[in-house]
Design an enzyme around this catalytic site. Structure first.
Site, PDB file in Angstrom:
ATOM      1  N   ASP A 144       0.872  -1.167   0.000  1.00 51.53           N
ATOM      2  CA  ASP A 144       0.000   0.000   0.000  1.00 51.53           C
ATOM      3  C   ASP A 144       0.924   1.236   0.000  1.00 51.53           C
ATOM      4  O   ASP A 144       2.121   1.111   0.284  1.00 51.53           O
ATOM      5  CB  ASP A 144      -0.849  -0.083   1.275  1.00 51.53           C
ATOM      6  CG  ASP A 144      -1.594   1.186   1.564  1.00 51.53           C
ATOM      7  OD1 ASP A 144      -2.304   1.667   0.671  1.00 51.53           O
ATOM      8  OD2 ASP A 144      -1.450   1.708   2.694  1.00 51.53           O
ATOM      9  N   ASP A 151       0.032   5.189   1.040  1.00 46.93           N
ATOM     10  CA  ASP A 151      -0.086   6.160   2.149  1.00 46.93           C
ATOM     11  C   ASP A 151      -0.149   5.458   3.497  1.00 46.93           C
ATOM     12  O   ASP A 151      -0.954   4.548   3.703  1.00 46.93           O
ATOM     13  CB  ASP A 151      -1.343   7.016   1.968  1.00 46.93           C
ATOM     14  CG  ASP A 151      -1.188   7.989   0.820  1.00 46.93           C
ATOM     15  OD1 ASP A 151      -0.570   9.036   1.018  1.00 46.93           O
ATOM     16  OD2 ASP A 151      -1.663   7.665  -0.289  1.00 46.93           O
ATOM     17  N   ASP A 201      -2.009  -0.297   5.776  1.00 48.45           N
ATOM     18  CA  ASP A 201      -2.390   0.302   7.062  1.00 48.45           C
ATOM     19  C   ASP A 201      -3.870   0.630   7.198  1.00 48.45           C
ATOM     20  O   ASP A 201      -4.318   1.011   8.272  1.00 48.45           O
ATOM     21  CB  ASP A 201      -1.627   1.625   7.258  1.00 48.45           C
ATOM     22  CG  ASP A 201      -2.149   2.705   6.324  1.00 48.45           C
ATOM     23  OD1 ASP A 201      -2.323   2.417   5.122  1.00 48.45           O
ATOM     24  OD2 ASP A 201      -2.428   3.824   6.792  1.00 48.45           O
TER      25      ASP A 201
END
Ligand SMILES: O=P(O)(O)OC[C@H]1O[C@H](O[C@H]2O[C@H](CO)[C@@H](O)[C@H](O)[C@H]2O)[C@H](O)[C@@H](O)[C@@H]1O
Length: 385
Positions: free
Chosen positions: A125, A127, A328
């Site tokens: 991922d 960000d 996240d």
């Protein structure tokens, strides 16, 4: 075709080639009768009666509650799921949580044992995973050290970035042409040319990238492009008087950021988004890290993107393949779940606070992600000796 009508979605029509069932991955796109409960458990959007992400006043209040409950006041922030700052002192709750989600760094040896003899495929991922969360989404740069770590890892393992951002935007940040990229939460994939034996996906075209390399482009939500552009323009206009709102066009989805908006005005943000979405029954709303995300109601997510890429790489049915997904956010849970349910690989959750997840392991923040990637490379090189 009127995409605003309840009856004429390109996703729904029988005639649409994307609804034909297929062997293999079966990437058929269905109307979701409700968005995944994993995004916002308990919200009215998940009611079985709800077919569309229309927000009326009552539901707006529920969204507001959800936004507030994922952002408790600063004093409590070390225990918050949206905590962007690592806890500086030993945190009992975090340590207890780590019994269930062991650190991928502290448990590296155990991890390496289970990876012995396997071909690792990395999914990352962006960000909050490769770059720290910052106030301005346009300035979420990854560090040079992180870029080096990702680049070195990509030399050892097939590596893909799977982001909610537009594919072009995330590529601008990462700038590593040797990687595969999936933008718009997996709805815009630039992957390898698919093996001839694999199923032919509609919305999938061969193309040549800027480096002259043959690639495969897969855009399952291509029918929504005009609608998303229209909604983006309406959202920019509708929120222009709310201080701090940033509306980001992610090509097949739109992000409405409220990180920099005074909490007293969050209700205005919800009302604006809800007012516009009433007109678009084939769009739905999900909640990310201080961001409302508007996206097409299609059965496609980061988990499906992972499976699509594995299949494109010719690795989906190989017992010796070990996919690792590091992320996240709530949208990453779809990928963690696919790996866990398929008993196929490991999800690693990046979080500095306790949080329920379908991941197996955890890392505290992007700097630990970097350390983990470097450890993977050292392990790979030493095990090849
Ligand atoms: O799937 P991802 O790569 O994690 O993208 C999810 C969203 O990330 C970005 O927003 C988040 O990061 C920003 C920069 O740190 C932060 O300001 C914002 O509050 C976060 O929600 C991106 O701007 C969104 O478009 C992505 O959907």
């Amino acid at each position: 075709m009127d995409l605003k009508s309840n009856h004429a979605s390109p996703v729904l029509t029988e005639a649409s080639p994307i609804n034909k069932s297929r062997r293999g991955l079966r990437a058929k796109l269905l109307l979701c009768s409700a968005p995944s409960a994993s995004f916002l458990p308990g919200l009215l959007l998940t009611s079985p009666k709800m077919k569309h992400a229309i927000l009326d006043d009552v539901r707006s209040a529920t969204w507001l509650d959800a936004m507030k409950s994922s952002s408790p006041p600063p004093k409590l922030i070390t225990k918050d799921i949206d905590n962007d700052i690592g806890a500086s002192e030993p945190d009992v709750a975090y340590q207890t949580w780590m019994l269930k989600y062991p650190s991928a760094l502290l448990s590296f040896e155990q991890f390496a044992n289970s990876a012995k003899g396997k071909r690792i495929v990395l999914f990352l991922d962006y960000d909050g995973t490769l770059s720290p969360i910052v106030e301005d989404p346009d300035r979420a740069f990854m560090s040079d050290d992180m870029r080096k770590a990702v680049g070195k890892a990509a030399k050892c393992f097939p590596t893909a970035i799977i982001s909610g951002r537009s594919r072009d935007k995330v590529f601008e940040f990462v700038t590593l042409p040797e990687l595969y990229y999936a933008g718009s939460h997996g709805m815009d994939i630039r992957g390898p040319v698919r093996p001839p034996s694999s199923d032919d996906h509609p919305n999938s075209i061969r193309s040549t990238d800027k480096q002259g390399k043959e690639v495969n482009l897969f855009q399952p939500a291509s029918g929504f492009l005009t609608m998303i552009g229209e909604v983006f323009a309406s959202l920019v206009e509708a929120t222009k008087d709310i201080d701090g709102v940033i509306v980001e066009n992610n090509k097949f989805c739109v992000s409405v950021h409220y990180r920099n908006v005074d909490v007293k005005s969050w209700d205005k943000v919800v009302a604006c988004v809800g007012g516009i979405l009433k007109e678009y029954p084939h769009l739905r709303l999900t909640l990310g890290r201080k961001v409302l995300e508007v996206r097409p109601v299609i059965d496609w997510d980061k988990g499906k993107a992972v499976m699509f890429l594995l299949e494109s790489l010719g690795l989906s049915k190989c017992e010796d393949v070990l996919p690792i997904y590091i992320g996240d956010d709530r949208t990453d849970e779809d990928a963690f779940k696919v790996l866990r349910e398929g008993n196929q690989g490991f999800g690693i959750l990046v979080s500095s606070g306790p949080k329920e997840s379908s991941a197996y392991y955890s890392l505290r923040d992007p700097s630990e992600v970097k350390e983990f990637l470097n450890s993977l490379v050292i392990w790979k090189k030493s095990s090849a000796l």
